[in-house]
Design a protein around this motif. Sequence first.
Motif, PDB file in Angstrom:
ATOM      1  N   LYS A  90      -4.373  -2.496  -6.266  1.00  0.00           N
ATOM      2  CA  LYS A  90      -4.158  -1.093  -5.914  1.00  0.00           C
ATOM      3  C   LYS A  90      -5.447  -0.379  -5.521  1.00  0.00           C
ATOM      4  N   ARG A 108      -3.529  -0.280   0.033  1.00  0.00           N
ATOM      5  CA  ARG A 108      -2.300   0.455  -0.274  1.00  0.00           C
ATOM      6  C   ARG A 108      -1.112  -0.236   0.377  1.00  0.00           C
ATOM      7  N   ASN A 117      -5.482   4.393  -1.476  1.00  0.00           N
ATOM      8  CA  ASN A 117      -5.220   4.909  -2.813  1.00  0.00           C
ATOM      9  C   ASN A 117      -6.462   5.614  -3.341  1.00  0.00           C
ATOM     10  N   GLN A 140      -8.613   5.675  -9.360  1.00  0.00           N
ATOM     11  CA  GLN A 140      -7.685   5.819 -10.470  1.00  0.00           C
ATOM     12  C   GLN A 140      -8.218   6.767 -11.542  1.00  0.00           C
ATOM     13  N   ASP A 161       4.086   2.686  -5.519  1.00  0.00           N
ATOM     14  CA  ASP A 161       3.096   3.708  -5.180  1.00  0.00           C
ATOM     15  C   ASP A 161       3.377   5.011  -5.919  1.00  0.00           C
ATOM     16  N   GLU A 169       0.834   7.070  -8.339  1.00  0.00           N
ATOM     17  CA  GLU A 169       0.476   8.469  -8.088  1.00  0.00           C
ATOM     18  C   GLU A 169       0.704   9.328  -9.322  1.00  0.00           C
ATOM     19  N   ARG A 174      -1.935   8.590 -11.965  1.00  0.00           N
ATOM     20  CA  ARG A 174      -3.236   9.209 -11.686  1.00  0.00           C
ATOM     21  C   ARG A 174      -3.219  10.702 -11.994  1.00  0.00           C
ATOM     22  N   SER A 175      -2.102  11.372 -11.658  1.00  0.00           N
ATOM     23  CA  SER A 175      -2.058  12.822 -11.865  1.00  0.00           C
ATOM     24  C   SER A 175      -1.772  13.201 -13.310  1.00  0.00           C
TER      25      SER A 175
END
Length: 693
Positions: free
Chosen positions: A266, A270, A343, A346, A548, A552, A555-556
Amino acid sequence: MTEPLLVIDRLSIGFSSRKGDIPAVEAFSLSIRAGEAVGLVGESGCGKSTVALGILRDLGPSGRITGGTIRFRGRDLGQLPANELRRIRGNEIAMVYQEPMASLNPAMRIGRQLMEVPMVHAGASRAEARALAEAMVADVGLPDPARILNAYPHQLSGGQQQRIVIAMALMSRPALLILDEPTTALDVTVEAAIIDLIRGLGRKYGTALLFISHNLGLICEVCDRICVMYSGEAVEHGPVRSVFERMRHPYSQALFRAIPRPGTDKTSERLETIPGRFLMPQDRPRGCNFAPRCAHAIPGLCDATEISMRPVPDATGLPGGHEARCLRFEEIDWQSRASAPANPPQGEIGPPVLTVTDLRKYYEISSGGLFGRRRPALIRANERLSFEARTAETLAIVGESGCGKSTLARVLLGLETATGGQVRLHGRDLQNTPVQKRGARTVADLQMVFQNPFDTLNPAQRVGHQILRALEVFGIGKTRRARRARMFELLELVGLPRDFAERLPRQLSGGQKQRVGIARAFAGNARIVVADEPVSALDVSVQAAVADLLMEIQRSQRTTLIFISHDLSIVRYLADRVMVMYLGHVVEIGLAAQVFAPPYHPYTEALLSAVPVADTRIEKTRILLEGELPSALNPPPGCPFQTRCRWAHRVPDDLCKRNLPPMVERAAGHSILCHLPPETLDEMEPVFRTAPE
């Protein structure tokens, strides 16, 4: 060249409905020669299985062939009378379905079911049929044929059941064998054995194979030629090497770029998802069916008229049987990548949020005869598991069915309580606390995404209501208005429009339902999400989008993801660390780069060698595991893997058979449960190698 065994010429198939006829397959053409293996690939709904059922003329009461011909050995199957068609089905053309129990009678012994084939189709006597059944069971690699023939289907493993179905299909020596996703539900090691079996038997009996799959790696390893379908029509076909190395239809390339390549992860690459959505048959556009989702489509050209297959010259400029349904394949730069951003970083992995120490989970059952004295016995599902899961990391858990992965997930979620050991979440002991007694905050902190989202969604309730219900349970939002606002935020988080809140689950695709399941899992701001095979039932294009999405959100939200899977290619792409389980034990754990490179635990080596690779430039070592996974009711002494290990002979004094190995740290954070000395482990070579030019 011999004449083709099967010739499909501009076949069209439709299904009648209350809204009129629905065209499922349009002007589809394909030929297969005796002894040849042809792969048929594409997303769910593209018409692959419909073509197979059309060959057998088994389309049900609403389906019918609306155009074209299917000629088998020169005879038009569409014009044959019913009695002649019955003679061909199962005798000259046989089919293996995805789910073996759909073909096996649970109330009949295996021997009787196999014997029916030669007795019905060839008029064989019971003795002749029994002898043929025993020989065929041996041919498909099952030990002790007499015992297998006397068993009922439920007494066999999934891999054994699928071998029996293949044996049944081959009993009458068919000229054509159709295989519809025959390995989708199987472990990667069993899948590898089944694929080797299919290839070997095809060569032995000269049987032509039509292999239907969405797994490009399997097609690359099994087939001579490939046909790619999209929305009811063939868009590209040709020799496997030619198509894989020089794909000349945008859809074929999109499928290829949606799967992880060996050596990527990752952080380096991507996965490219296919924009838009798969169109239903009644919504197909004029011209190219793929044009609404194609980055290379030109309005006024690609949607102007019907597009036919065009020959694709090989690297020397000569025709080689490779064709594509694209007007622009000479103009497209096939080496360029989509402009999707890479990407983002991280972020730093934090301290442990979940700690598991010496976890054991046993099930007590009664054994013995129906009327005899029943004795208690233990199934050792998990045996002294120890590991940590850290903030914002992806910890992947891999292994064959029956190794204890899902049992561990149930203990973590509180659906089961531990027999021994410790499970600590933020310092709180959870090992003996069932989910009913856990507080709302603890339940919200530790959530799960299931393999089949439809099983977890209420078919009678709208999507928005089901997410709102989760918010109410977790105490999120003081008012209904605040909860509705949060519900819309969650839909946007998983990439679904707001109007999906009013839809029922049956109105969503498989990937959309999985997105709803993910939204609900994150409704309470989960700190840890256990994802149990969350993408295994999805097409590769949808799989890439869901993978994916998980990254995402991680990460958020800084979420810890425990990713359970048997698909090592997606594990290699997603995971920060990997934990390999075998028969209830952790046999290897470490960073993904450490686990996927030698030295391996011998079981990890075998798992990697079984992974199908959709790249003709990659060579791999074939290591087929002999025998079935031992029973957790009666595990072998010593090393749990010693009954199937190809390296066990390198350990002196039968140590593997007598003593459980220690967990040895090979490098910082990388440990292997094995008796092999360091110098022997250092001899291991990579499973994957790039073939010389």
